[in-house]
Design a protein around this motif. Sequence first.
Motif, PDB file in Angstrom:
ATOM      1  N   GLY A 156       0.794  -1.221   0.000  1.00 26.32           N
ATOM      2  CA  GLY A 156       0.000   0.000   0.000  1.00 26.32           C
ATOM      3  C   GLY A 156       0.825   1.270   0.000  1.00 26.32           C
ATOM      4  O   GLY A 156       0.432   2.272  -0.582  1.00 26.32           O
ATOM      5  N   ASP A 157       1.998   1.241   0.621  1.00 28.46           N
ATOM      6  CA  ASP A 157       2.837   2.435   0.721  1.00 28.46           C
ATOM      7  C   ASP A 157       4.292   1.986   0.716  1.00 28.46           C
ATOM      8  O   ASP A 157       4.642   0.937   1.264  1.00 28.46           O
ATOM      9  N   LEU A 158       5.154   2.800   0.108  1.00 29.92           N
ATOM     10  CA  LEU A 158       6.579   2.470   0.045  1.00 29.92           C
ATOM     11  C   LEU A 158       7.368   3.120   1.173  1.00 29.92           C
ATOM     12  O   LEU A 158       8.480   2.689   1.488  1.00 29.92           O
ATOM     13  N   SER A 159       6.818   4.143   1.789  1.00 32.97           N
ATOM     14  CA  SER A 159       7.522   4.877   2.831  1.00 32.97           C
ATOM     15  C   SER A 159       7.792   3.978   4.039  1.00 32.97           C
ATOM     16  O   SER A 159       6.890   3.312   4.552  1.00 32.97           O
ATOM     17  N   GLY A 160       9.049   3.940   4.469  1.00 33.16           N
ATOM     18  CA  GLY A 160       9.427   3.146   5.622  1.00 33.16           C
ATOM     19  C   GLY A 160       9.638   1.676   5.344  1.00 33.16           C
ATOM     20  O   GLY A 160      10.011   0.913   6.246  1.00 33.16           O
ATOM     21  N   LEU A 161       9.418   1.258   4.109  1.00 33.62           N
ATOM     22  CA  LEU A 161       9.572  -0.145   3.747  1.00 33.62           C
ATOM     23  C   LEU A 161      11.054  -0.534   3.784  1.00 33.62           C
ATOM     24  O   LEU A 161      11.910   0.199   3.298  1.00 33.62           O
ATOM     25  N   ASN A 162      11.359  -1.675   4.373  1.00 33.84           N
ATOM     26  CA  ASN A 162      12.729  -2.181   4.429  1.00 33.84           C
ATOM     27  C   ASN A 162      12.949  -3.162   3.285  1.00 33.84           C
ATOM     28  O   ASN A 162      12.366  -4.254   3.273  1.00 33.84           O
ATOM     29  N   VAL A 163      13.763  -2.747   2.319  1.00 33.39           N
ATOM     30  CA  VAL A 163      14.016  -3.542   1.119  1.00 33.39           C
ATOM     31  C   VAL A 163      15.489  -3.927   1.086  1.00 33.39           C
ATOM     32  O   VAL A 163      16.368  -3.063   1.140  1.00 33.39           O
ATOM     33  N   THR A 164      15.767  -5.217   0.996  1.00 29.03           N
ATOM     34  CA  THR A 164      17.140  -5.686   0.880  1.00 29.03           C
ATOM     35  C   THR A 164      17.320  -6.374  -0.466  1.00 29.03           C
ATOM     36  O   THR A 164      16.544  -7.267  -0.829  1.00 29.03           O
ATOM     37  N   ILE A 165      18.324  -5.943  -1.204  1.00 25.72           N
ATOM     38  CA  ILE A 165      18.642  -6.515  -2.513  1.00 25.72           C
ATOM     39  C   ILE A 165      19.868  -7.409  -2.338  1.00 25.72           C
ATOM     40  O   ILE A 165      20.907  -6.964  -1.846  1.00 25.72           O
ATOM     41  N   VAL A 166      19.734  -8.668  -2.743  1.00 22.21           N
ATOM     42  CA  VAL A 166      20.753  -9.684  -2.466  1.00 22.21           C
ATOM     43  C   VAL A 166      21.364 -10.198  -3.765  1.00 22.21           C
ATOM     44  O   VAL A 166      20.635 -10.598  -4.682  1.00 22.21           O
ATOM     45  N   GLY A 186      11.003   7.151   0.361  1.00 23.31           N
ATOM     46  CA  GLY A 186      11.193   6.927   1.787  1.00 23.31           C
ATOM     47  C   GLY A 186      11.438   5.489   2.189  1.00 23.31           C
ATOM     48  O   GLY A 186      11.384   5.157   3.377  1.00 23.31           O
ATOM     49  N   ALA A 187      11.717   4.610   1.221  1.00 20.62           N
ATOM     50  CA  ALA A 187      12.037   3.222   1.556  1.00 20.62           C
ATOM     51  C   ALA A 187      13.484   3.123   2.034  1.00 20.62           C
ATOM     52  O   ALA A 187      14.339   3.920   1.638  1.00 20.62           O
ATOM     53  N   ASN A 188      13.745   2.160   2.889  1.00 19.63           N
ATOM     54  CA  ASN A 188      15.094   1.903   3.376  1.00 19.63           C
ATOM     55  C   ASN A 188      15.708   0.782   2.546  1.00 19.63           C
ATOM     56  O   ASN A 188      15.255  -0.370   2.625  1.00 19.63           O
ATOM     57  N   VAL A 189      16.691   1.119   1.734  1.00 21.55           N
ATOM     58  CA  VAL A 189      17.309   0.148   0.832  1.00 21.55           C
ATOM     59  C   VAL A 189      18.641  -0.306   1.397  1.00 21.55           C
ATOM     60  O   VAL A 189      19.493   0.505   1.763  1.00 21.55           O
ATOM     61  N   ARG A 190      18.813  -1.624   1.469  1.00 21.85           N
ATOM     62  CA  ARG A 190      20.066  -2.210   1.925  1.00 21.85           C
ATOM     63  C   ARG A 190      20.505  -3.282   0.940  1.00 21.85           C
ATOM     64  O   ARG A 190      19.685  -3.811   0.184  1.00 21.85           O
ATOM     65  N   PHE A 191      21.777  -3.596   0.969  1.00 21.44           N
ATOM     66  CA  PHE A 191      22.340  -4.600   0.078  1.00 21.44           C
ATOM     67  C   PHE A 191      22.910  -5.759   0.884  1.00 21.44           C
ATOM     68  O   PHE A 191      23.304  -5.601   2.048  1.00 21.44           O
ATOM     69  N   CYS A 192      22.978  -6.912   0.229  1.00 18.32           N
ATOM     70  CA  CYS A 192      23.594  -8.099   0.808  1.00 18.32           C
ATOM     71  C   CYS A 192      24.342  -8.801  -0.314  1.00 18.32           C
ATOM     72  O   CYS A 192      23.724  -9.200  -1.315  1.00 18.32           O
ATOM     73  N   ALA A 193      25.661  -8.944  -0.164  1.00 16.16           N
ATOM     74  CA  ALA A 193      26.465  -9.517  -1.250  1.00 16.16           C
ATOM     75  C   ALA A 193      27.815  -9.952  -0.724  1.00 16.16           C
ATOM     76  O   ALA A 193      28.323  -9.394   0.255  1.00 16.16           O
ATOM     77  N   PRO A 194      28.431 -10.940  -1.383  1.00 20.58           N
ATOM     78  CA  PRO A 194      29.817 -11.270  -1.053  1.00 20.58           C
ATOM     79  C   PRO A 194      30.730 -10.120  -1.468  1.00 20.58           C
ATOM     80  O   PRO A 194      30.347  -9.278  -2.294  1.00 20.58           O
ATOM     81  N   GLU A 195      31.926 -10.076  -0.918  1.00 23.57           N
ATOM     82  CA  GLU A 195      32.848  -8.976  -1.189  1.00 23.57           C
ATOM     83  C   GLU A 195      33.074  -8.769  -2.679  1.00 23.57           C
ATOM     84  O   GLU A 195      33.144  -7.638  -3.158  1.00 23.57           O
ATOM     85  N   SER A 196      33.189  -9.847  -3.438  1.00 30.27           N
ATOM     86  CA  SER A 196      33.499  -9.745  -4.873  1.00 30.27           C
ATOM     87  C   SER A 196      32.356  -9.185  -5.688  1.00 30.27           C
ATOM     88  O   SER A 196      32.522  -8.871  -6.866  1.00 30.27           O
ATOM     89  N   MET A 197      31.155  -9.049  -5.079  1.00 29.87           N
ATOM     90  CA  MET A 197      29.985  -8.581  -5.813  1.00 29.87           C
ATOM     91  C   MET A 197      29.442  -7.261  -5.273  1.00 29.87           C
ATOM     92  O   MET A 197      28.353  -6.836  -5.649  1.00 29.87           O
ATOM     93  N   LYS A 198      30.184  -6.609  -4.392  1.00 31.68           N
ATOM     94  CA  LYS A 198      29.742  -5.331  -3.839  1.00 31.68           C
ATOM     95  C   LYS A 198      30.067  -4.185  -4.791  1.00 31.68           C
ATOM     96  O   LYS A 198      31.043  -4.229  -5.534  1.00 31.68           O
ATOM     97  N   ALA A 199      29.221  -3.142  -4.766  1.00 33.46           N
ATOM     98  CA  ALA A 199      29.420  -1.949  -5.596  1.00 33.46           C
ATOM     99  C   ALA A 199      29.910  -0.803  -4.712  1.00 33.46           C
ATOM    100  O   ALA A 199      29.641  -0.772  -3.509  1.00 33.46           O
TER     101      ALA A 199
END
Length: 303
Positions: A156-166, A186-199
Amino acid sequence: MTTAQMESRTKERSLLGLKDLSREEIQSILDRALYWENHVLKVNQTFAHKIVTNMFFESSTRTRCSFEVAQRRLGAEVINFSASASSVEKGESIYDTVRTLESMGLDAGVIRLKPVGMLAELAERVKMPLINAGDGNNEHPTQALLDMYTMRKHFGDLSGLNVTIVGDIEHSRVARSNYWALRKFGANVRFCAPESMKATDMDAPYITIEEALQSDVVMMLRVQFERHESNVFSTAAQYRDAYGMTAERVSKLQPHAIVMHPAPVNRNVEIDDDVVECPQARIFDQMSNGVPIRMAVMERALR
């Protein structure tokens, strides 16, 4: 209207990326997609007098077909261009190919290409609106738009949503477009990746796969092993064990959480077979939502 004004209007109708697109413009596309999703007629003649082209200098099945369905539902005539069966194979430049198609009187072009930066140059030099269907590891705006649309329909709303891209963040244009756009809402975006795949070009924090499982949205990316000269994982099975969305990991998700993937899916690598269509997966919903999103984007380009 002067030539300069006409060219400015054309650029406004292009969609090169979401990094520089305003929240209001993104919102209008999402809202218009809802209109087209609820539209009674499957095919209408809104743009029956328009001719568009899909120019894919990189291979694609889902994105190209999704754009073509959207274009035909709007009534437009469609010309599909494949680099593998064209003069590009004989050495013709991408610019000359695009200019050639434009000179035939086409009204808009959807384009996928590998070189980063070339799309912006093309947009400056051609007069028809261009829509980015994926340029290198830069952006994939319509994929991010349909991802956001899928999230909005569920939450319903994206604000405050915790989104992790793996996954393979370094080479992912999907991760970049989602990162730039979701933060505007207003979404909280986080990443999850091995060292060799980090940006290094985005400042979202990196978290562990265990922490990722506490997110509202866990978006798995296709592992692009072919882009890495050296990998910390010698086999796909090792990657699955460390970062894959297994049935065991799904059981640790919050009840309201959803699993997403831009596809194509490497089954039993980033997502297990029995997870692809589990109750919390939204992968095929994403594909369905791609059509109304791309209808809204094409309407914006052709209006």
